[in-house]
Design an enzyme around this catalytic site. Structure first.
Site, PDB file in Angstrom:
ATOM      1  N   GLU A 116       0.852  -1.194   0.000  1.00 47.13           N
ATOM      2  CA  GLU A 116       0.000   0.000   0.000  1.00 47.13           C
ATOM      3  C   GLU A 116       0.881   1.236   0.000  1.00 47.13           C
ATOM      4  O   GLU A 116       2.077   1.154   0.287  1.00 47.13           O
ATOM      5  CB  GLU A 116      -0.946  -0.024   1.215  1.00 47.13           C
ATOM      6  CG  GLU A 116      -0.227  -0.077   2.545  1.00 47.13           C
ATOM      7  CD  GLU A 116      -1.124  -0.536   3.706  1.00 47.13           C
ATOM      8  OE1 GLU A 116      -2.034  -1.350   3.500  1.00 47.13           O
ATOM      9  OE2 GLU A 116      -0.878  -0.063   4.825  1.00 47.13           O
ATOM     10  N   LYS A 118       2.876   4.528   1.048  1.00 43.73           N
ATOM     11  CA  LYS A 118       3.367   5.116   2.288  1.00 43.73           C
ATOM     12  C   LYS A 118       2.996   6.595   2.238  1.00 43.73           C
ATOM     13  O   LYS A 118       3.576   7.383   1.505  1.00 43.73           O
ATOM     14  CB  LYS A 118       4.881   4.941   2.406  1.00 43.73           C
ATOM     15  CG  LYS A 118       5.437   5.462   3.726  1.00 43.73           C
ATOM     16  CD  LYS A 118       6.867   5.011   3.932  1.00 43.73           C
ATOM     17  CE  LYS A 118       7.400   5.443   5.289  1.00 43.73           C
ATOM     18  NZ  LYS A 118       7.328   6.876   5.559  1.00 43.73           N
ATOM     19  N   ASP A 120       2.760  10.326   3.077  1.00 46.28           N
ATOM     20  CA  ASP A 120       3.737  11.223   3.681  1.00 46.28           C
ATOM     21  C   ASP A 120       3.022  12.298   4.490  1.00 46.28           C
ATOM     22  O   ASP A 120       2.810  13.413   4.028  1.00 46.28           O
ATOM     23  CB  ASP A 120       4.611  11.847   2.597  1.00 46.28           C
ATOM     24  CG  ASP A 120       5.864  12.467   3.193  1.00 46.28           C
ATOM     25  OD1 ASP A 120       6.146  12.216   4.381  1.00 46.28           O
ATOM     26  OD2 ASP A 120       6.557  13.197   2.465  1.00 46.28           O
ATOM     27  N   TYR A 226      -4.747   2.970   8.408  1.00 40.78           N
ATOM     28  CA  TYR A 226      -4.287   1.688   7.869  1.00 40.78           C
ATOM     29  C   TYR A 226      -3.831   0.714   8.941  1.00 40.78           C
ATOM     30  O   TYR A 226      -3.192  -0.286   8.632  1.00 40.78           O
ATOM     31  CB  TYR A 226      -3.132   1.928   6.894  1.00 40.78           C
ATOM     32  CG  TYR A 226      -2.105   2.889   7.437  1.00 40.78           C
ATOM     33  CD1 TYR A 226      -1.316   2.541   8.515  1.00 40.78           C
ATOM     34  CD2 TYR A 226      -1.966   4.166   6.894  1.00 40.78           C
ATOM     35  CE1 TYR A 226      -0.398   3.430   9.040  1.00 40.78           C
ATOM     36  CE2 TYR A 226      -1.053   5.055   7.413  1.00 40.78           C
ATOM     37  CZ  TYR A 226      -0.264   4.687   8.487  1.00 40.78           C
ATOM     38  OH  TYR A 226       0.625   5.561   9.021  1.00 40.78           O
ATOM     39  N   LYS A 314      11.335   2.936  -0.267  1.00 47.28           N
ATOM     40  CA  LYS A 314      11.285   4.351  -0.654  1.00 47.28           C
ATOM     41  C   LYS A 314      11.650   4.488  -2.122  1.00 47.28           C
ATOM     42  O   LYS A 314      12.630   3.903  -2.577  1.00 47.28           O
ATOM     43  CB  LYS A 314      12.281   5.146   0.192  1.00 47.28           C
ATOM     44  CG  LYS A 314      11.976   5.093   1.682  1.00 47.28           C
ATOM     45  CD  LYS A 314      11.148   6.274   2.091  1.00 47.28           C
ATOM     46  CE  LYS A 314      11.835   7.003   3.220  1.00 47.28           C
ATOM     47  NZ  LYS A 314      11.169   8.236   3.575  1.00 47.28           N
ATOM     48  N   CYS A 408      32.505  38.774   5.787  1.00 43.37           N
ATOM     49  CA  CYS A 408      31.102  38.544   6.122  1.00 43.37           C
ATOM     50  C   CYS A 408      30.242  39.551   5.368  1.00 43.37           C
ATOM     51  O   CYS A 408      30.496  40.744   5.438  1.00 43.37           O
ATOM     52  CB  CYS A 408      30.921  38.693   7.627  1.00 43.37           C
ATOM     53  SG  CYS A 408      29.194  38.768   8.131  1.00 43.37           S
ATOM     54  N   CYS A 411      28.649  42.101   8.192  1.00 46.14           N
ATOM     55  CA  CYS A 411      29.416  43.093   8.951  1.00 46.14           C
ATOM     56  C   CYS A 411      30.702  43.509   8.258  1.00 46.14           C
ATOM     57  O   CYS A 411      31.374  44.440   8.686  1.00 46.14           O
ATOM     58  CB  CYS A 411      29.719  42.578  10.350  1.00 46.14           C
ATOM     59  SG  CYS A 411      30.881  41.200  10.349  1.00 46.14           S
ATOM     60  N   CYS A 426      32.091  33.947  10.123  1.00 46.64           N
ATOM     61  CA  CYS A 426      32.375  35.326  10.479  1.00 46.64           C
ATOM     62  C   CYS A 426      32.774  35.275  11.940  1.00 46.64           C
ATOM     63  O   CYS A 426      32.022  34.780  12.774  1.00 46.64           O
ATOM     64  CB  CYS A 426      31.117  36.177  10.303  1.00 46.64           C
ATOM     65  SG  CYS A 426      31.198  37.730  11.212  1.00 46.64           S
ATOM     66  N   CYS A 431      29.088  40.867  15.227  1.00 45.91           N
ATOM     67  CA  CYS A 431      28.386  40.829  13.943  1.00 45.91           C
ATOM     68  C   CYS A 431      26.881  40.879  14.182  1.00 45.91           C
ATOM     69  O   CYS A 431      26.336  40.069  14.928  1.00 45.91           O
ATOM     70  CB  CYS A 431      28.745  39.555  13.202  1.00 45.91           C
ATOM     71  SG  CYS A 431      27.812  39.351  11.680  1.00 45.91           S
TER      72      CYS A 431
HETATM   73  P1  AMP Z   1       8.929   7.273   8.839  1.00 45.10           P
HETATM   74  O1  AMP Z   1       8.043   8.300   9.469  1.00 45.10           O
HETATM   75  O2  AMP Z   1       9.534   7.716   7.550  1.00 45.10           O
HETATM   76  O3  AMP Z   1       9.902   6.677   9.815  1.00 45.10           O
HETATM   77  O4  AMP Z   1       7.990   6.049   8.407  1.00 45.10           O
HETATM   78  C1  AMP Z   1       7.199   5.363   9.320  1.00 45.10           C
HETATM   79  C2  AMP Z   1       5.828   5.934   9.300  1.00 45.10           C
HETATM   80  O5  AMP Z   1       5.218   5.804   8.052  1.00 45.10           O
HETATM   81  C3  AMP Z   1       4.876   5.256  10.220  1.00 45.10           C
HETATM   82  O6  AMP Z   1       5.041   5.639  11.538  1.00 45.10           O
HETATM   83  C4  AMP Z   1       3.558   5.723   9.665  1.00 45.10           C
HETATM   84  O7  AMP Z   1       3.181   6.925  10.295  1.00 45.10           O
HETATM   85  C5  AMP Z   1       3.862   6.081   8.220  1.00 45.10           C
HETATM   86  N1  AMP Z   1       3.045   5.375   7.232  1.00 45.10           N
HETATM   87  C6  AMP Z   1       2.555   5.958   6.137  1.00 45.10           C
HETATM   88  N2  AMP Z   1       1.817   5.095   5.412  1.00 45.10           N
HETATM   89  C7  AMP Z   1       1.813   3.932   6.068  1.00 45.10           C
HETATM   90  C8  AMP Z   1       1.225   2.655   5.838  1.00 45.10           C
HETATM   91  N3  AMP Z   1       0.481   2.423   4.762  1.00 45.10           N
HETATM   92  N4  AMP Z   1       1.437   1.684   6.737  1.00 45.10           N
HETATM   93  C9  AMP Z   1       2.204   1.920   7.827  1.00 45.10           C
HETATM   94  N5  AMP Z   1       2.785   3.099   8.109  1.00 45.10           N
HETATM   95  C10 AMP Z   1       2.616   4.096   7.237  1.00 45.10           C
HETATM   96 ZN    ZN Z   2      29.618  39.168  10.366  1.00 51.64          ZN
END
Ligand code: AMP
Ligand code: ZN
Length: 765
Positions: A116, A118, A120, A226, A314, A408, A411, A426, A431
């Site tokens: 699935e 990840k 962000d 999830y 990743k 610098c 300054c 510097c 400064c």
């Molecule tokens: P990181 O924050 O880069 O260390 O990655 C770990 C985090 O990815 C976990 O703590 C989750 O918050 C997040 N995450 C995002 N998508 C998922 C997913 N589908 N399953 C599990 N964790 C996920």
């Molecule tokens: Zn300076």
């Protein structure tokens, strides 16, 4: 007011359920079934009912999504089980190893994998008791996070109630800001004259930590769930079944998932996801591969960092090409000159990039960046833009190598490279850029939190010569501040005016802040917030830091243990000395006696690391610190440490008597006892729980305690008690029959003079 009739209550219930049902159709499933007008009508009927009969309001009423007043901070919550991270890999080969590892661990098991996206965003935990959302929290450090319930309730796709019989359900997932919402929000921020957010993740993080839920409600936040944490009254055998249940309960679950029979199918699935990575409403930074059979999780276990049943893969960062229009130089708090690439704005992995740090002169030289070059940029960690390389074929003929300034830019004083540093600094302590930097740190949130002096104001105050050293803030007259004129970028003038009062208030408050915040505020090299907390625990007050003996002992301890490893012949003798030193430090709570089978150095793990001790030593013996101590004394400011484990009740109901000389004034211990809920008496009686005993104890108290069988407590045992365990381990409580242990403090050998004070240090302070 008339009592609500049964029909009112019933009607309210029906309205709540109908609205929540339509919320789900609209926000989670994106298939609205009624018009906005109809929806509004339901909503206002419920509001009217609740206004007339406030007792009908339930916590899961949709009207309660945005409720409550702004708060001053977030409460801490403990995660059980902890919220772990994920082990990451960038290599397909490592996924094969992951598979091999699992087969090795589970020779007889059969399983499949799920893949699935990840997401962000920010980790989120949602707790439902009897189906009602009672708590939402951030991950924090995995063990302890922030309670963000009020803010999370404003996210409309998160159900306030779920249809389950289970008494306890913890659902975990990710809060994110949609790409679209992010662009809009940044547009608004820029129009309001504020700094735009760097990426959706930062924007989501900044939004969820706003203190006013009404403001949070304006932010385009959403969440995808999830996983599960604590469960009671329900269980799942597979990940896919769990996701199905989450979806049935009304959560948004990952919009794309693949069930794979083996690791080869996993590799195909991550390719497929990679090609779709920009089609999701949220940013993704990889794929998550999980063993589908939850029944195998327990035997796989987890590391401190991550569970063994999952891996994050990743994706390689994306790259864009653009033009390097110029290089500007920023001067920071410690005088470091940081070159910044000014780029032709370009779209990269979801945001527009126009600047990126070039780190230092060496990097510019090594990569031969020249103004006018075409360069390749990427986002490191998918977040921070970085300039990776020059496209040599496109180099304009007139491009010349970049010459790093040797003065610098702020300054005009010389900028040099010191010792082996890569940074150019510097070295002018006067400064203005450094003064501004120091002031900015001093007033920052984790330091003294004087928000009215942020950014432009700090700069203006330094420029006007009103603040040279941060402490000058305390002697600024409010009037001078109120009439102070701030010139904005567009040239318009505005008075600081009423904000001067905010500053005065913040300063008064700052004087009361705990010691670690002040240590953080000083910007001692290598001492950030965490180190400041550790160090603050060593001293009863700020002024007590002037007394350097303890720090010297710690430095000496590290030097002794270092030498020990080379000398085997007189090892025993040496070991004895180390133990004596370590024991001498124990009362300060800086020693953790660890597993006795480990070697001596590990056994006496100090919470204070050697670099921290040395850096603090250099600081407190510098002329700058001398001036600081004097001025703080004049201002009658002497910050005290926050008490360890301030649960305030570790000693509840216990009564103490103190005798003999302890390593710190008796008042210090009295305060500790009281703050932990205990009481202090002057003489031993039947009611006395413990006699806290130091060197040369007073005869009468000691004899009386013996007669009554009152347990004796050494200082070390006492410190152990308030640091965690409510009962000291028996080994450290002196039995009443035995006389007080003769406590001879180990004579600390004079520590080696700290390394010749580095130049930076002198220029800094
Ligand atoms: P990181 O924050 O880069 O260390 O990655 C770990 C985090 O990815 C976990 O703590 C989750 O918050 C997040 N995450 C995002 N998508 C998922 C997913 N589908 N399953 C599990 N964790 C996920
Ligand atoms: Zn300076």
């Amino acid at each position: 007011m008339d009592r609500p009739t049964l029909t009112d209550a019933e009607r309210a219930k029906t309205l709540r359920e109908t609205i929540l049902h339509h919320d789900r159709l609209y926000y989670v499933e994106a298939r609205p079934a009624i018009s906005d007008v109809e929806y509004d009508r339901l909503w206002s009927e419920l509001e009217q009912l609740e206004r007339a009969h406030p007792e009908l309001i339930t916590p899961d009423s949709p009207t309660q999504r945005v409720s409550g007043d702004p708060i001053s901070g977030f409460e801490k919550v403990r995660h059980d089980p902890p919220m772990r991270s994920l082990d990451k890999t960038y290599e397909r080969g490592e996924l094969l190893q992951f598979d091999a590892f699992l087969r090795d661990k589970l020779p007889d098991a059969v399983w499949d994998y799920t893949v699935e996206p990840k997401v962000d965003g920010l980790s989120l935990s949602l707790l439902y008791r009897d189906g009602v959302l009672v708590r939402a929290a951030t991950r924090g450090n995995g063990e302890v996070g922030d309670d963000i319930t009020a803010n999370v309730k404003t996210i409309r796709s998160i159900p306030l109630r779920i249809p389950t019989e289970a008494t306890l359900v913890e659902v975990r997932g990710e809060i994110y800001m949609t790409r679209e919402g992010f662009v809009e929000l940044n547009h608004r921020e820029e129009e309001a004259g504020r700094e735009p957010f760097a990426n959706p993740r930062n924007a989501a993080a900044g939004s969820i930590k706003l203190l006013d839920p009404r403001e949070v409600a304006q932010r385009p936040l959403d969440a995808v769930l999830y996983g599960v944490g604590a469960l009671s009254g329900v269980s799942f055998t597979t990940h896919t079944a769990m996701l199905r249940a989450l979806a049935e309960w009304g959560f948004k679950t990952p919009p794309w998932q693949r069930l794979c029979m083996d690791i080869n199918q996993v590799l195909l699935a991550i390719d497929e996801l990679g090609s779709r990575r920009h089609t999701f409403p949220f940013e993704i930074d990889g794929a998550v591969i999980k063993v589908n059979q939850r029944t195998l999780y327990a035997s796989l276990g987890s590391t401190a960092h991550a569970p063994r049943f999952a891996r994050a893969y990743k994706y390689a960062p994306e790259i864009a090409e653009t033009r390097l229009n110029g290089i500007t130089i920023q001067v920071g708090r410690t005088g470091v000159l940081t070159p910044v690439a000014e780029l032709e704005p370009v779209q990269l992995a979801g945001s527009v990039i126009s600047r990126a740090t070039l780190h230092n002169a060496d990097m510019i030289e090594a990569k031969d960046f020249r103004i006018g070059d075409s360069v390749l940029i990427s986002k490191h960690g998918d977040v921070i833009p970085a300039v990776d390389a020059v496209v040599m074929e496109k180099r304009p003929p007139e491009a010349t190598p970049y010459v790093f300034p040797n003065v610098c830019p702020v300054c005009g004083e010389p900028a040099v490279k010191l010792n082996d540093e890569v940074a150019t600094r510097c070295v002018n302590p006067d400064c203005p850029a450094q003064r501004v930097g120091r002031l900015e740190l001093f007033v920052s949130r984790n330091a003294l939190d004087i928000s009215a002096i942020g950014g432009r104001m700090a700069e203006a105050l330094v420029q006007a010569g009103l603040v040279i050293r941060p402490l000058d803030l305390f002697s600024l007259q409010s009037e001078a501040l109120a009439t102070f004129k701030l010139i904005s970028e567009d040239g318009s003038e505005r008075r600081f005016g009423k904000k001067a009062e905010d500053v005065a208030q913040a300063l008064a408050h700052a004087a009361e802040l705990p010691l670690h915040r002040w240590i953080t505020a000083l910007g001692i090299p290598g001492i950030g917030e965490t180190a400041a907390r550790t160090l603050a625990a060593l001293f009863p007050s700020f002024s007590a830091m002037k007394e350097t003996t303890l720090i010297e002992k710690i430095i000496a301890f590290y030097e002794a243990t270092d030498r020990k490893l080379e000398r085997t012949d007189d090892r025993d003798l040496f070991t004895g000395e180390i133990i004596a030193r370590a024991e001498a430090l124990a009362p300060y709570g800086v020693i953790q006696r660890d597993d006795p089978s480990r070697n001596i150095r590990d056994r006496y793990l100090l919470t204070v690391k050697p670099e921290m001790a040395r850096s603090l030593y250099r600081f407190i013996t510098s002329p700058y610190a001398e001036d600081l101590f004097t001025r703080l004394a004049e201002l009658h400011i002497d910050p005290k440490p926050e008490l360890p484990q301030a649960n305030g009740s570790a000693l509840a109901g216990q009564s103490f008597v103190i005798t003999g000389t302890l390593t710190q004034p008796r008042e210090h211990f009295e305060a500790l006892i009281r703050q932990q809920g205990g009481s202090v008496q002057n003489s031993v009686s039947k009611k006395t729980t413990y006699l806290l005993i130091g060197e040369n104890p007073g005869g009468s108290k000691y004899t009386k305690a013996q007669a009554l069988g009152t347990p004796l407590l050494t200082e070390a045992a006492f410190m152990e008690m308030i640091h965690g365990a409510s009962q000291p381990s028996s080994s450290v409580v002196a039995a009443p029959q035995t006389p007080p242990p003769p406590k001879k403090p180990a004579a600390p050998s004079k520590p080696k003079a700290p390394a010749p004070t580095e130049y930076i240090q002198e220029t800094l302070f």
